[in-house]
Design a protein around this motif. Structure first.
Motif, mmCIF file in Angstrom:
data_model
loop_
_atom_site.group_PDB
_atom_site.id
_atom_site.type_symbol
_atom_site.label_atom_id
_atom_site.label_comp_id
_atom_site.label_asym_id
_atom_site.label_seq_id
_atom_site.Cartn_x
_atom_site.Cartn_y
_atom_site.Cartn_z
ATOM 1 N N VAL A 231 0.834 -1.205 0.000
ATOM 2 C CA VAL A 231 0.000 0.000 0.000
ATOM 3 C C VAL A 231 0.868 1.255 0.000
ATOM 4 O O VAL A 231 0.578 2.243 -0.686
ATOM 5 C CB VAL A 231 -0.956 -0.005 1.216
ATOM 6 N N GLU A 235 1.065 4.761 -2.055
ATOM 7 C CA GLU A 235 0.978 6.028 -1.335
ATOM 8 C C GLU A 235 2.187 6.907 -1.633
ATOM 9 O O GLU A 235 2.067 8.126 -1.813
ATOM 10 C CB GLU A 235 0.892 5.749 0.172
ATOM 11 N N THR A 297 -8.844 1.026 -1.951
ATOM 12 C CA THR A 297 -7.712 1.787 -2.479
ATOM 13 C C THR A 297 -7.309 1.282 -3.858
ATOM 14 O O THR A 297 -7.042 2.073 -4.780
ATOM 15 C CB THR A 297 -6.513 1.700 -1.526
ATOM 16 N N SER A 324 -6.925 4.961 1.761
ATOM 17 C CA SER A 324 -5.539 4.698 2.160
ATOM 18 C C SER A 324 -5.196 5.383 3.480
ATOM 19 O O SER A 324 -4.402 4.856 4.266
ATOM 20 C CB SER A 324 -4.570 5.146 1.056
#
Length: 401
Positions: A231, A235, A297, A324
């Motif tokens: 993730v 990001e 996400t 997120s």
């Protein structure tokens, strides 16, 4: 801070004053890097490097991530060994606030990289022991609530970016000094007035076991680590290139516009994270919200990949940012639940922090390989696949008994 502790009976909760002051200090930590890395540094690099700004940003991200990775583990370990987390936080605060305004002295890429590396050293001297403090003083029954409070950090970081980039408020150099003042104002109250309750069960050393060891707890830690890494790769890409991506869709976007978009999304995440975190505490389902947020996400990234105009791009980013942000705040809190040994909490959190910094090592190469050939749309498809894999890993973690 630790000299003022008194043991509490089982079932007690950490008092609200400490929780709020801790959230404020965490917000100060975010203020130290969010406006600088998302807005102030890209704007400065764009002015200094001209057409080479994408590659300059990649170099900055790489050098900063290497120092952040090493120094976070180092200072987490040192705070374990010395037991003086507050002193390390204070020293890091001084260095961070001194080096931020010094960025204005950089006149070329080598000087900028040198100051950036030194700043990352001071920043992680502050952030690593600060993260471990939550594990020292917040019991598992409040981890979801802690995650909700931690969602304030990126929101406040974004708000500081909006504040310092208000047109006419301050010039480029003064903006850096303003950020330093905001950081100090948020972190100092915890150091001066925190006075947390002690929870002996959170600090009791866990000896190494001899003979067969149940592998399931370790498997949960590994899955949590990999899921956050995946993730965070997505990001990190948006963190560094949000401004440039929006500019590629519409040249009308300015630095303050990007800061406002970033800030609004993160502030919307705060009440949502508090609600989800409290539900996770009450239902004893700490991992399920993480899995759902990761799946959302990934879907948002697919939507962003196909965005052809500014409204669609902003909508896709809003969903991405909301999901997120909830994921990262709750994951930070629930990580404290699964780490195996309190006596190594700072060091282990430093190793978990690699999921925050390693993506900045991966992301520049991935971006430079994908964007010139496939555009940002191609990059977002690859990121979506990674995030959906993270969701699958988290869905595979069994519910705690």
């Amino acid at each position: 801070m630790s000299e003022q502790l008194a043991a509490q009976p089982a079932g007690e909760r950490q008092h609200l004053r400490f929780m709020l002051l801790y959230a404020l200090a965490a917000a100060g930590g975010a203020m130290a890097y969010v406006p600088f890395l998302t807005i102030l540094l890209p704007v400065r690099v764009e002015a200094m490097a001209g057409g080479q700004h994408v590659s300059w940003l990649a170099y900055c991200a790489f050098a900063g991530a290497v120092m952040a990775s090493l120094s976070n583990v180092l200072f987490g370990w040192l705070s374990d060994k010395t037991g003086k987390r507050g002193l390390w936080v204070a020293a890091g605060l001084v260095l961070t606030c001194a080096l931020l305004p010094a960025m204005a002295l950089a006149e070329g890429l080598p000087a900028l990289l040198g100051l950036l590396v030194a700043w990352q050293l001071g920043l992680n001297m502050m952030l690593a022991p600060l993260a471990a403090l939550a594990g020292d003083f917040v019991p598992d029954r409040q981890k979801g609530f802690l995650g909700g409070l931690l969602s304030l950090a990126p929101a406040m970081g974004a708000a500081s970016g909006v504040l310092v980039t208000i047109p006419g408020l301050a010039g480029p150099d003064t903006r850096l000094a303003l950020v330093a003042v905001l950081v100090a104002a948020c972190v100092l109250p915890l150091l001066l007035f925190g006075r947390p309750r002690a929870f002996p069960e959170l600090m009791a050393s866990v000896p190494r076991r001899e003979g067969p060891v149940d592998p399931r707890p370790r498997q949960v830690v590994v899955r949590m680590w990999i899921a956050r890494l995946l993730v965070q790769i997505a990001e990190a890409a948006l963190f560094a290139y949000l401004y440039i991506w929006l500019r590629s869709i519409s040249g009308r976007i300015e630095d303050n516009d990007a800061a406002q978009v970033f800030g609004v999304v993160l502030f919307l995440a705060v009440p949502a994270t508090l609600l989800v975190g409290r539900w996770a505490d009450r239902a004893n389902r700490p991992i399920l919200p993480l899995a759902i947020c990761a799946a959302v996400t990934g879907a948002a990234l697919l939507g962003m990949a196909g965005a052809a105009d500014l409204p669609l791009a902003l909508t896709g980013y809003a969903v991405f940012g909301l999901a997120s942000s909830i994921f990262l705040a709750l994951h930070s809190a629930q990580t404290l639940r699964v780490l195996p040994r309190p006596q190594h909490r700072g060091r282990d959190l430093g190793l978990f922090n690699l999921t925050n910094t390693v993506p900045s090592l991966v992301m520049p190469g991935l971006t430079l390989a994908m964007v010139p050939v496939f555009g940002f749309g191609g990059l977002f498809v690859v990121l979506a696949v990674l995030v959906i894999l993270a969701a699958a890993l988290l869905f595979s973690i069994p519910r705690p008994e």
